[in-house]
Structures are given as C-alpha cells and as structure tokens.
Design a protein around this motif. Sequence first.
Motif, PDB file in Angstrom:
ATOM      1  N   PRO A 164      -6.983 -10.553   3.555  1.00 54.73           N
ATOM      2  CA  PRO A 164      -5.858 -10.143   4.397  1.00 54.73           C
ATOM      3  C   PRO A 164      -6.315  -9.072   5.375  1.00 54.73           C
ATOM      4  O   PRO A 164      -7.252  -8.321   5.104  1.00 54.73           O
ATOM      5  N   VAL A 165      -5.662  -9.026   6.517  1.00 53.60           N
ATOM      6  CA  VAL A 165      -5.938  -7.989   7.497  1.00 53.60           C
ATOM      7  C   VAL A 165      -4.996  -6.817   7.243  1.00 53.60           C
ATOM      8  O   VAL A 165      -3.801  -7.011   6.998  1.00 53.60           O
ATOM      9  N   VAL A 166      -5.537  -5.606   7.288  1.00 55.88           N
ATOM     10  CA  VAL A 166      -4.720  -4.415   7.078  1.00 55.88           C
ATOM     11  C   VAL A 166      -4.718  -3.570   8.343  1.00 55.88           C
ATOM     12  O   VAL A 166      -5.648  -3.626   9.156  1.00 55.88           O
ATOM     13  N   ALA A 167      -3.642  -2.807   8.511  1.00 53.26           N
ATOM     14  CA  ALA A 167      -3.562  -1.837   9.601  1.00 53.26           C
ATOM     15  C   ALA A 167      -4.022  -0.483   9.085  1.00 53.26           C
ATOM     16  O   ALA A 167      -3.594  -0.042   8.010  1.00 53.26           O
ATOM     17  N   LEU A 168      -4.897   0.155   9.819  1.00 52.59           N
ATOM     18  CA  LEU A 168      -5.318   1.520   9.515  1.00 52.59           C
ATOM     19  C   LEU A 168      -4.470   2.465  10.359  1.00 52.59           C
ATOM     20  O   LEU A 168      -4.477   2.367  11.602  1.00 52.59           O
ATOM     21  N   VAL A 169      -3.713   3.325   9.719  1.00 55.63           N
ATOM     22  CA  VAL A 169      -2.808   4.235  10.419  1.00 55.63           C
ATOM     23  C   VAL A 169      -3.079   5.662   9.943  1.00 55.63           C
ATOM     24  O   VAL A 169      -3.573   5.874   8.833  1.00 55.63           O
ATOM     25  N   PRO A 170      -2.771   6.657  10.773  1.00 55.33           N
ATOM     26  CA  PRO A 170      -2.957   8.041  10.326  1.00 55.33           C
ATOM     27  C   PRO A 170      -2.107   8.348   9.105  1.00 55.33           C
ATOM     28  O   PRO A 170      -0.961   7.892   8.998  1.00 55.33           O
ATOM     29  N   GLN A 171      -2.678   9.071   8.163  1.00 56.14           N
ATOM     30  CA  GLN A 171      -1.955   9.453   6.951  1.00 56.14           C
ATOM     31  C   GLN A 171      -0.678  10.202   7.325  1.00 56.14           C
ATOM     32  O   GLN A 171      -0.676  11.108   8.150  1.00 56.14           O
ATOM     33  N   GLY A 172       0.454   9.779   6.723  1.00 55.49           N
ATOM     34  CA  GLY A 172       1.727  10.428   6.965  1.00 55.49           C
ATOM     35  C   GLY A 172       2.505   9.878   8.130  1.00 55.49           C
ATOM     36  O   GLY A 172       3.641  10.313   8.389  1.00 55.49           O
ATOM     37  N   ASP A 248     -14.701   1.575   4.323  1.00 58.88           N
ATOM     38  CA  ASP A 248     -14.945   2.504   5.418  1.00 58.88           C
ATOM     39  C   ASP A 248     -13.841   3.534   5.619  1.00 58.88           C
ATOM     40  O   ASP A 248     -13.923   4.352   6.531  1.00 58.88           O
ATOM     41  N   ARG A 249     -12.786   3.507   4.781  1.00 60.28           N
ATOM     42  CA  ARG A 249     -11.647   4.384   5.032  1.00 60.28           C
ATOM     43  C   ARG A 249     -12.014   5.849   4.805  1.00 60.28           C
ATOM     44  O   ARG A 249     -12.400   6.249   3.708  1.00 60.28           O
ATOM     45  N   PRO A 250     -11.862   6.699   5.811  1.00 65.45           N
ATOM     46  CA  PRO A 250     -12.103   8.133   5.631  1.00 65.45           C
ATOM     47  C   PRO A 250     -10.823   8.841   5.190  1.00 65.45           C
ATOM     48  O   PRO A 250      -9.747   8.227   5.115  1.00 65.45           O
ATOM     49  N   GLU A 251     -10.926  10.107   4.906  1.00 65.71           N
ATOM     50  CA  GLU A 251      -9.734  10.886   4.594  1.00 65.71           C
ATOM     51  C   GLU A 251      -8.816  10.936   5.813  1.00 65.71           C
ATOM     52  O   GLU A 251      -9.266  10.943   6.953  1.00 65.71           O
ATOM     53  N   GLY A 252      -7.514  10.966   5.542  1.00 64.85           N
ATOM     54  CA  GLY A 252      -6.551  11.033   6.632  1.00 64.85           C
ATOM     55  C   GLY A 252      -6.133   9.686   7.170  1.00 64.85           C
ATOM     56  O   GLY A 252      -5.429   9.613   8.179  1.00 64.85           O
ATOM     57  N   VAL A 253      -6.556   8.599   6.501  1.00 65.39           N
ATOM     58  CA  VAL A 253      -6.209   7.246   6.954  1.00 65.39           C
ATOM     59  C   VAL A 253      -5.512   6.504   5.829  1.00 65.39           C
ATOM     60  O   VAL A 253      -5.979   6.507   4.680  1.00 65.39           O
ATOM     61  N   ALA A 254      -4.378   5.861   6.150  1.00 66.17           N
ATOM     62  CA  ALA A 254      -3.658   5.022   5.194  1.00 66.17           C
ATOM     63  C   ALA A 254      -3.817   3.563   5.582  1.00 66.17           C
ATOM     64  O   ALA A 254      -3.984   3.234   6.768  1.00 66.17           O
ATOM     65  N   LEU A 255      -3.774   2.690   4.583  1.00 68.61           N
ATOM     66  CA  LEU A 255      -3.896   1.252   4.813  1.00 68.61           C
ATOM     67  C   LEU A 255      -2.573   0.578   4.506  1.00 68.61           C
ATOM     68  O   LEU A 255      -1.988   0.772   3.436  1.00 68.61           O
ATOM     69  N   LEU A 256      -2.106  -0.243   5.453  1.00 67.14           N
ATOM     70  CA  LEU A 256      -0.891  -1.023   5.267  1.00 67.14           C
ATOM     71  C   LEU A 256      -1.231  -2.488   5.527  1.00 67.14           C
ATOM     72  O   LEU A 256      -1.841  -2.813   6.557  1.00 67.14           O
ATOM     73  N   GLU A 257      -0.870  -3.359   4.589  1.00 65.39           N
ATOM     74  CA  GLU A 257      -1.140  -4.778   4.800  1.00 65.39           C
ATOM     75  C   GLU A 257      -0.364  -5.262   6.008  1.00 65.39           C
ATOM     76  O   GLU A 257       0.815  -4.967   6.172  1.00 65.39           O
ATOM     77  N   LEU A 258      -1.037  -6.007   6.882  1.00 65.17           N
ATOM     78  CA  LEU A 258      -0.414  -6.472   8.108  1.00 65.17           C
ATOM     79  C   LEU A 258       0.472  -7.679   7.807  1.00 65.17           C
ATOM     80  O   LEU A 258      -0.002  -8.711   7.345  1.00 65.17           O
ATOM     81  N   ASP A 259       1.743  -7.534   8.078  1.00 63.15           N
ATOM     82  CA  ASP A 259       2.724  -8.577   7.787  1.00 63.15           C
ATOM     83  C   ASP A 259       2.797  -9.551   8.958  1.00 63.15           C
ATOM     84  O   ASP A 259       3.771  -9.600   9.705  1.00 63.15           O
ATOM     85  N   GLU A 260       1.723 -10.318   9.127  1.00 62.66           N
ATOM     86  CA  GLU A 260       1.623 -11.307  10.196  1.00 62.66           C
ATOM     87  C   GLU A 260       1.013 -12.576   9.608  1.00 62.66           C
ATOM     88  O   GLU A 260      -0.188 -12.635   9.369  1.00 62.66           O
ATOM     89  N   PRO A 261       1.800 -13.627   9.353  1.00 60.28           N
ATOM     90  CA  PRO A 261       1.290 -14.835   8.677  1.00 60.28           C
ATOM     91  C   PRO A 261       0.124 -15.505   9.398  1.00 60.28           C
ATOM     92  O   PRO A 261      -0.727 -16.135   8.759  1.00 60.28           O
ATOM     93  N   ASP A 262       0.077 -15.361  10.739  1.00 57.40           N
ATOM     94  CA  ASP A 262      -0.967 -16.048  11.497  1.00 57.40           C
ATOM     95  C   ASP A 262      -2.239 -15.220  11.659  1.00 57.40           C
ATOM     96  O   ASP A 262      -3.163 -15.643  12.345  1.00 57.40           O
ATOM     97  N   VAL A 263      -2.274 -14.043  11.060  1.00 56.63           N
ATOM     98  CA  VAL A 263      -3.447 -13.176  11.195  1.00 56.63           C
ATOM     99  C   VAL A 263      -4.076 -12.978   9.830  1.00 56.63           C
ATOM    100  O   VAL A 263      -3.523 -12.310   8.959  1.00 56.63           O
ATOM    101  N   SER A 264      -5.229 -13.591   9.633  1.00 53.54           N
ATOM    102  CA  SER A 264      -5.993 -13.399   8.404  1.00 53.54           C
ATOM    103  C   SER A 264      -7.466 -13.549   8.735  1.00 53.54           C
ATOM    104  O   SER A 264      -7.830 -14.138   9.754  1.00 53.54           O
ATOM    105  N   TRP A 265      -8.300 -13.012   7.880  1.00 46.89           N
ATOM    106  CA  TRP A 265      -9.749 -12.978   8.104  1.00 46.89           C
ATOM    107  C   TRP A 265     -10.376 -14.046   7.215  1.00 46.89           C
ATOM    108  O   TRP A 265     -10.645 -13.812   6.046  1.00 46.89           O
ATOM    109  N   ASN A 266     -10.567 -15.240   7.777  1.00 45.37           N
ATOM    110  CA  ASN A 266     -11.114 -16.374   7.028  1.00 45.37           C
ATOM    111  C   ASN A 266     -12.563 -16.601   7.447  1.00 45.37           C
ATOM    112  O   ASN A 266     -12.839 -17.239   8.471  1.00 45.37           O
ATOM    113  N   MET A 267     -13.472 -16.065   6.669  1.00 46.34           N
ATOM    114  CA  MET A 267     -14.894 -16.183   6.977  1.00 46.34           C
ATOM    115  C   MET A 267     -15.454 -17.489   6.427  1.00 46.34           C
ATOM    116  O   MET A 267     -15.216 -17.847   5.270  1.00 46.34           O
ATOM    117  N   THR A 268     -16.173 -18.201   7.273  1.00 46.23           N
ATOM    118  CA  THR A 268     -16.815 -19.441   6.860  1.00 46.23           C
ATOM    119  C   THR A 268     -18.291 -19.389   7.239  1.00 46.23           C
ATOM    120  O   THR A 268     -18.708 -18.586   8.080  1.00 46.23           O
TER     121      THR A 268
END
Length: 304
Positions: A164-172, A248-268
């Motif tokens: 799944p693709v996640v959004a990296l957003v500033p903590q808080g 790779d997440r540093p301090e001060g960053v939160a991860l939220l799963e991206l709620d977009e059905p057409d966006v996923s990371w499918n590696m082949t």
Amino acid sequence: MMELRLLRAFIEVVRHGGFTEAGKRIFATQSTVSKMVRQLEEELGVQLIDRSGPRARPTEPGLVVYQRGLDMLAMRDELLAQIGEFDSLKRGVLRTGVPTVGGDMLFAPVIAEFRRRHPEIRIELIEHGSTRLHETLRAGDLDVAGILLPVAGELDHRPVRCEPVVALVPQGAFAPERTSIGLPDLRDWSFLLFQEGFALNDMILSACRRHGFIPTVAMQSAQTRFIARLVGAGLGVAFMPRMVALADRPEGVALLELDEPDVSWNMTLAWRREGYLSQAARAFIDLVQEMVVEGAGPGHSILD
C-alpha cells in the motif's frame, strides 16, 4: 537503408529531451548528434524533432519512429546476444534494472546472492524510476527489470511485491487516532514528489486530477530519505510504499495509509516476451522468485 546509429541518436534525443544530454549517452558532441538526427530526417523525408521549445520534443511522425526504433534496436541487441551467448553460467553478462524506490530492500540481497553463486557473470546494473526502466527494457538495453504495474503488452512479468502507498505528513498535522487519508484532504498541502521517470508520481498526479485539483509541488528528489526529512521539516507531504516509508521515516513524521483504491505499489519483474532471455537472466529471475516472492521455495521458477 536506415542506419541504426542514426536511429540510436534520435532515440536518445527523445529519451533525454535534448541533443547535449543525448551526446553524453552515445559519446558524441551536441553538433554531431544534431547532424545525425537531421540526416535521419532527410532519409525519412519528415521532421522528427520539434526544436522550437527549450526541450527537444518528437513530432507526431517522430513518436512513430521512436516507438518502432525501440523495437528495432532491441532486435539488434537480441541478435548480438544470441550470437555471443554461452550455454553455461561460467561466462556472460546480466543486464538488470532496479527501481530507486524500494530497489535496495527487494533486490540488493538477490544481487549479492547471485554474485556469490555466479561470480563469473558480470552484472550491469541500472537504477532509476520505474517509468524510465520500463522504456529501457523495451529498448532492449536491459534483460530484466523491476518495474511497477501496468507494463507494456510486449513484456512478460511476474509479481514480486504489492505494498500500500502511505502519505508521509508532519507529526501532529492530523488527529493522532487517524490511520488513513484521501488526497482531497491534502489538496492545500505542498507535495514532495519524486523526479521524472518515477511511476508513483504519475499515479499520485492522476489521482489528484480525478479529484479535480492539481497539487502544488514544492520539490522533487530521487532520494526517499531526503524527501522524508523534508516532510519532517514541515515543507510538505510525500507518498511512498509502506515498507520504504517505515524504513526511512525520521522523527517528526507520521504515516497515514493513502485511501485511494487506484494507487498501489505493485512491483513486478519484467522481461521482453518475444525477446531472447540469456541463461544469466533466467537464473536471476529464478533467484528473485526463490528469495523475494512470498511462498516460493528454492527450485521453483517463475518462468514455469
């Protein structure tokens, strides 16, 4: 008869958007590349390159020549490979491409093990975004590459990893109990994207257009850790496969799963369906299956 060296020069101009950069790829001067393209245009009787803008862009006939040219050069390389192929893995070359995003996590252990098992095989490695690897594979400059879905029809491929693709957003920036987010909720934020040639960019931007907005892009980079730290510094939001973001997440960053059905990371793992596949490439494909693909055990081939 059209000279393949002229065709190669034209393809590099289209691929890199200019004569100077193309010259670096074929070890020629800018003026030499320009003359080669004009010679090709004279032979074909059509203008192939629009030179009016800051970047060299293909005309409509140029796009046709570019697509067909990729196939012609691939056929040339396949012919040379078949002539010089060795039946064993005692000698040979593996030309492989791995994505900049996630490639180290998925393919570095495989490449190290391949080297241990087949030390006589020379490994030629290209690291780039999935879109650029896709084009390079189609052109026949790679035997096999890790790329994102969807893939061109002339390529064969097998799944490697779906994340799944996640959004990296500033903590808080959002409520702490929140676990997912949609792109419309981020429309007022600046986006930190990858550079051109990365398929994940196209996925994100296409999804934004479907939601009726074009995001402000604050910066682009090829480095996941650099992007993550820019998020932590409050410059904007970014998007990555979950496994990469977690690493790779540093301090001060939160991860939220991206709620977009057409966006996923499918590696082949992909290769040319009708192309010649060397023994080294087959061994590499099998090793990816053995080491990476979930549920696969030693000796099971993804070519079966």
